[in-house]
Design a protein around this motif. Structure first.
Motif, PDB file in Angstrom:
ATOM      1  N   LEU A  78       0.674  -1.236  -0.115  1.00  0.00           N
ATOM      2  CA  LEU A  78      -0.161   0.257   0.116  1.00  0.00           C
ATOM      3  C   LEU A  78       0.911   1.110  -0.105  1.00  0.00           C
ATOM      4  CD1 LEU A  78      -3.011  -0.846   2.421  1.00  0.00           C
ATOM      5  CD2 LEU A  78      -2.801  -0.612  -0.041  1.00  0.00           C
ATOM      6  N   ASP A  79       1.969   1.240   0.733  1.00  0.00           N
ATOM      7  CA  ASP A  79       2.683   2.609   0.667  1.00  0.00           C
ATOM      8  C   ASP A  79       3.593   2.717  -0.297  1.00  0.00           C
ATOM      9  OD1 ASP A  79       1.465   3.030   3.182  1.00  0.00           O
ATOM     10  OD2 ASP A  79       3.194   2.642   4.466  1.00  0.00           O
ATOM     11  N   GLU A  80       4.382   1.636  -0.944  1.00  0.00           N
ATOM     12  CA  GLU A  80       5.275   1.854  -1.883  1.00  0.00           C
ATOM     13  C   GLU A  80       4.863   1.491  -3.377  1.00  0.00           C
ATOM     14  OE1 GLU A  80       8.817  -0.554  -0.657  1.00  0.00           O
ATOM     15  OE2 GLU A  80       9.053   0.461   1.152  1.00  0.00           O
ATOM     16  N   GLU A  81       3.714   0.615  -3.485  1.00  0.00           N
ATOM     17  CA  GLU A  81       3.254   0.511  -4.784  1.00  0.00           C
ATOM     18  C   GLU A  81       2.128   1.217  -5.257  1.00  0.00           C
ATOM     19  OE1 GLU A  81       4.461  -3.615  -6.074  1.00  0.00           O
ATOM     20  OE2 GLU A  81       5.430  -3.719  -3.807  1.00  0.00           O
ATOM     21  N   ARG A  82       0.938   0.821  -4.517  1.00  0.00           N
ATOM     22  CA  ARG A  82      -0.468   1.312  -5.031  1.00  0.00           C
ATOM     23  C   ARG A  82      -0.317   2.738  -4.759  1.00  0.00           C
ATOM     24  NH1 ARG A  82      -6.216  -0.565  -2.283  1.00  0.00           N
ATOM     25  NH2 ARG A  82      -7.482   0.406  -4.036  1.00  0.00           N
ATOM     26  N   SER A  83       0.041   3.245  -3.618  1.00  0.00           N
ATOM     27  CA  SER A  83       0.036   4.740  -3.297  1.00  0.00           C
ATOM     28  C   SER A  83       0.989   5.533  -4.240  1.00  0.00           C
ATOM     29  CB  SER A  83       0.432   4.810  -1.955  1.00  0.00           C
ATOM     30  OG  SER A  83      -0.142   4.270  -0.898  1.00  0.00           O
ATOM     31  N   ASN A  96      -1.353  19.129 -15.053  1.00  0.00           N
ATOM     32  CA  ASN A  96      -1.930  18.973 -16.528  1.00  0.00           C
ATOM     33  C   ASN A  96      -2.931  20.438 -16.478  1.00  0.00           C
ATOM     34  OD1 ASN A  96      -0.726  17.065 -17.706  1.00  0.00           O
ATOM     35  ND2 ASN A  96      -2.240  15.716 -17.587  1.00  0.00           N
ATOM     36  N   GLU A  97      -3.528  20.928 -15.240  1.00  0.00           N
ATOM     37  CA  GLU A  97      -4.161  21.985 -15.294  1.00  0.00           C
ATOM     38  C   GLU A  97      -3.436  23.232 -14.984  1.00  0.00           C
ATOM     39  OE1 GLU A  97      -7.370  22.209 -16.007  1.00  0.00           O
ATOM     40  OE2 GLU A  97      -7.106  20.116 -16.854  1.00  0.00           O
ATOM     41  N   GLY A  98      -2.103  23.246 -14.826  1.00  0.00           N
ATOM     42  CA  GLY A  98      -1.188  24.189 -14.464  1.00  0.00           C
ATOM     43  C   GLY A  98      -0.818  24.502 -12.983  1.00  0.00           C
ATOM     44  N   TYR A  99      -1.269  23.455 -12.248  1.00  0.00           N
ATOM     45  CA  TYR A  99      -0.978  23.748 -10.815  1.00  0.00           C
ATOM     46  C   TYR A  99       0.376  22.937 -10.388  1.00  0.00           C
ATOM     47  CZ  TYR A  99      -5.581  26.043 -11.128  1.00  0.00           C
ATOM     48  OH  TYR A  99      -6.607  26.816 -11.341  1.00  0.00           O
ATOM     49  N   ASP A 100       0.600  22.994  -9.315  1.00  0.00           N
ATOM     50  CA  ASP A 100       1.956  22.200  -8.521  1.00  0.00           C
ATOM     51  C   ASP A 100       1.123  21.248  -7.856  1.00  0.00           C
ATOM     52  OD1 ASP A 100       3.828  23.698  -9.649  1.00  0.00           O
ATOM     53  OD2 ASP A 100       3.736  25.158  -8.178  1.00  0.00           O
ATOM     54  N   ALA A 101       1.777  20.048  -7.651  1.00  0.00           N
ATOM     55  CA  ALA A 101       1.346  19.091  -6.822  1.00  0.00           C
ATOM     56  C   ALA A 101       2.588  18.174  -6.167  1.00  0.00           C
ATOM     57  CB  ALA A 101       0.492  17.826  -7.664  1.00  0.00           C
ATOM     58  N   CYS A 102       2.694  18.492  -4.949  1.00  0.00           N
ATOM     59  CA  CYS A 102       3.774  17.774  -4.378  1.00  0.00           C
ATOM     60  C   CYS A 102       3.500  16.705  -3.762  1.00  0.00           C
ATOM     61  CB  CYS A 102       4.545  18.930  -3.300  1.00  0.00           C
ATOM     62  SG  CYS A 102       5.307  20.261  -3.906  1.00  0.00           S
ATOM     63  N   LEU A 103       3.795  15.527  -4.057  1.00  0.00           N
ATOM     64  CA  LEU A 103       3.217  14.206  -3.780  1.00  0.00           C
ATOM     65  C   LEU A 103       3.868  13.766  -2.392  1.00  0.00           C
ATOM     66  CD1 LEU A 103       3.517  12.550  -7.274  1.00  0.00           C
ATOM     67  CD2 LEU A 103       1.726  14.069  -6.268  1.00  0.00           C
ATOM     68  N   GLN A 104       3.305  13.259  -1.272  1.00  0.00           N
ATOM     69  CA  GLN A 104       3.623  12.860  -0.061  1.00  0.00           C
ATOM     70  C   GLN A 104       3.141  11.544   0.488  1.00  0.00           C
ATOM     71  OE1 GLN A 104       5.355  15.345   1.584  1.00  0.00           O
ATOM     72  NE2 GLN A 104       5.075  16.463  -0.456  1.00  0.00           N
ATOM     73  N   ARG A 105       4.134  10.512   0.143  1.00  0.00           N
ATOM     74  CA  ARG A 105       3.712   9.168   0.508  1.00  0.00           C
ATOM     75  C   ARG A 105       4.520   8.866   1.801  1.00  0.00           C
ATOM     76  NH1 ARG A 105       8.003   4.718  -1.182  1.00  0.00           N
ATOM     77  NH2 ARG A 105       7.883   4.363   1.170  1.00  0.00           N
ATOM     78  N   ILE A 177      -2.012   8.985   2.032  1.00  0.00           N
ATOM     79  CA  ILE A 177      -1.169   9.789   1.357  1.00  0.00           C
ATOM     80  C   ILE A 177      -1.742  11.024   1.170  1.00  0.00           C
ATOM     81  CG2 ILE A 177       0.087   7.695   0.065  1.00  0.00           C
ATOM     82  CD1 ILE A 177      -1.877   8.095  -2.210  1.00  0.00           C
ATOM     83  N   PHE A 178      -0.825  11.914   0.622  1.00  0.00           N
ATOM     84  CA  PHE A 178      -1.237  13.374   0.487  1.00  0.00           C
ATOM     85  C   PHE A 178      -0.755  14.018  -0.499  1.00  0.00           C
ATOM     86  CE2 PHE A 178      -1.488  12.050   4.928  1.00  0.00           C
ATOM     87  CZ  PHE A 178      -2.871  12.398   5.364  1.00  0.00           C
ATOM     88  N   ILE A 179      -1.293  15.069  -0.823  1.00  0.00           N
ATOM     89  CA  ILE A 179      -0.918  15.893  -2.055  1.00  0.00           C
ATOM     90  C   ILE A 179      -0.618  17.426  -1.491  1.00  0.00           C
ATOM     91  CG2 ILE A 179      -1.038  16.762  -4.542  1.00  0.00           C
ATOM     92  CD1 ILE A 179      -2.234  14.173  -4.912  1.00  0.00           C
ATOM     93  N   VAL A 180       0.461  18.344  -1.608  1.00  0.00           N
ATOM     94  CA  VAL A 180       0.206  19.619  -1.295  1.00  0.00           C
ATOM     95  C   VAL A 180       0.150  20.237  -2.500  1.00  0.00           C
ATOM     96  CG1 VAL A 180       1.518  21.508  -0.036  1.00  0.00           C
ATOM     97  CG2 VAL A 180       2.023  19.145   0.742  1.00  0.00           C
ATOM     98  N   THR A 181      -0.869  21.158  -2.757  1.00  0.00           N
ATOM     99  CA  THR A 181      -1.189  21.760  -3.929  1.00  0.00           C
ATOM    100  C   THR A 181      -1.498  23.255  -3.729  1.00  0.00           C
ATOM    101  OG1 THR A 181      -2.254  21.559  -6.133  1.00  0.00           O
ATOM    102  CG2 THR A 181      -3.495  20.895  -3.930  1.00  0.00           C
ATOM    103  N   ASP A 182      -1.309  24.110  -4.797  1.00  0.00           N
ATOM    104  CA  ASP A 182      -1.584  25.444  -5.042  1.00  0.00           C
ATOM    105  C   ASP A 182      -3.060  25.466  -5.626  1.00  0.00           C
ATOM    106  OD1 ASP A 182      -0.614  24.700  -7.314  1.00  0.00           O
ATOM    107  OD2 ASP A 182       0.208  26.971  -7.936  1.00  0.00           O
ATOM    108  N   ALA A 183      -3.872  24.538  -6.128  1.00  0.00           N
ATOM    109  CA  ALA A 183      -5.033  24.285  -6.806  1.00  0.00           C
ATOM    110  C   ALA A 183      -6.126  24.957  -5.935  1.00  0.00           C
ATOM    111  CB  ALA A 183      -5.257  23.003  -7.189  1.00  0.00           C
ATOM    112  N   PRO A 184      -6.844  26.032  -6.589  1.00  0.00           N
ATOM    113  CA  PRO A 184      -7.913  26.645  -5.713  1.00  0.00           C
ATOM    114  C   PRO A 184      -9.259  25.648  -5.490  1.00  0.00           C
ATOM    115  CG  PRO A 184      -8.049  27.344  -8.139  1.00  0.00           C
ATOM    116  CD  PRO A 184      -6.812  26.256  -7.886  1.00  0.00           C
TER     117      PRO A 184
END
Length: 301
Positions: A78-83, A96-105, A177-184
């Motif tokens: 779950l942590d290392e593959e599916r996530s 793809n929509e022009g925002y940043d996505a900082c991926l956090q596993r 898991i989490f994603i830090v983003t600037d998407a509104p």
């Protein structure tokens, strides 16, 4: 245009069981090494995704029939593959929509500087003791989210006495898991309160007495997770045969420190762990099983 509805629909399509969006403002007061705004300074929110851990993986341990698959499927996979696959898909969708996505596993074996705790699921953990800021006023890398805090802010749930995240549908049987983003995005309300009613059944169930009113002693937990207790079905008479503290260790009355726990690790080799780095769970996650059964009996799930 990207919005919360699309994010949640795609997250579930990709396989998430829970999804929530937390306002970045709720992280105010977080220590710098845990603050997602120090990962992405212009972030607006954190997207949280949760994955259920199948109940059967806990049940087979509780009934003494199978132990190895919990850490391999319920943790490592779950942590290392599916996530990772879902994070990359979600990140592409956002970027793809022009925002940043900082991926956090979950990087289970990494600790911020000054965090001396361990993770019982792994052979060992690594504290970033040599990390220094790259310039005055900067934070020390690596910035690592507090996953329990982020889950609460995203509306998933909140920790119980043991420190494990408890979610309304899955109890403690969950990874995130989490994603830090600037998407509104439109944000969800944080989770209020906790499902934990402080019954203490997690503490009673632990064979190593690692849980008390203040939470879980992670070094004590690590030793008994690895099987230093009488209920370990792989225990033999040869284990620590000449150690004068053998009975205290098997009974869970011996108190372990960071140093004494690590010293005992080489003796706790009942099932193979070296191929993956994940230690088989020989306490059967008795704390989580007891918690789940209690919450279910109370109708809280």
């Amino acid at each position: 245009m990207l919005n919360t509805r699309i994010i949640k629909e795609k997250a579930r399509e990709y396989g998430a069981d829970l999804v929530g969006v937390g306002d970045i403002g709720h992280f105010a007061g977080t220590i710098p090494q845990r603050d997602p705004r120090n990962i992405l300074p212009h972030a607006r929110c954190v997207i949280g995704l949760g994955f259920r851990v199948p109940r059967s993986l806990y049940q087979t341990m509780a009934e003494g029939r199978q132990y190895f698959n919990y850490t391999q499927l319920g943790v490592k996979y779950l942590d290392e593959e599916r996530s990772e696959i879902i994070l990359l898909k979600m990140g592409a969708l956002i970027e793809n929509e022009g925002y940043d996505a900082c991926l956090q596993r979950n990087v289970s074996n990494l600790r911020i500087k000054g965090d001396h705790s361990t993770n019982p699921e792994l052979i060992d953990t690594y504290e970033l003791i040599h990390a220094e800021p790259v310039a005055p006023g900067k934070v020390t890398p690596d910035v690592i989210l507090d996953f329990n805090q982020a889950a609460r802010i995203c509306g998933f749930g909140a920790p119980g006495r043991s420190g494990k995240l408890l979610a309304p549908k899955f109890g403690p049987f969950l990874r995130a898991i989490f994603i830090v983003t600037d998407a509104p995005l439109e944000c969800d309300a944080p989770f209020e309160g906790t499902l934990c009613d402080d019954c203490g059944e997690c503490a009673t169930a632990c064979p190593g007495r690692a849980i008390d009113e203040t939470g879980t002693d992670s070094w004590q937990c690590a030793v008994y997770y690895r099987g230093a207790h009488r209920s370990n079905p792989f225990m033999t008479e040869k284990f620590l045969k000449d150690n004068p503290e053998r009975e205290a260790i098997l009974d869970g009355t011996k108190r372990f420190t960071r140093e004494s726990a690590r010293a005992l690790y080489p003796k706790l080799d009942f099932l193979p762990s070296r191929p993956t780095g994940y230690v088989p769970c020989l306490c059967g996650k008795a704390c989580d099983v007891a918690c789940f059964r209690h919450l279910k009996a109370k109708g809280l799930l």
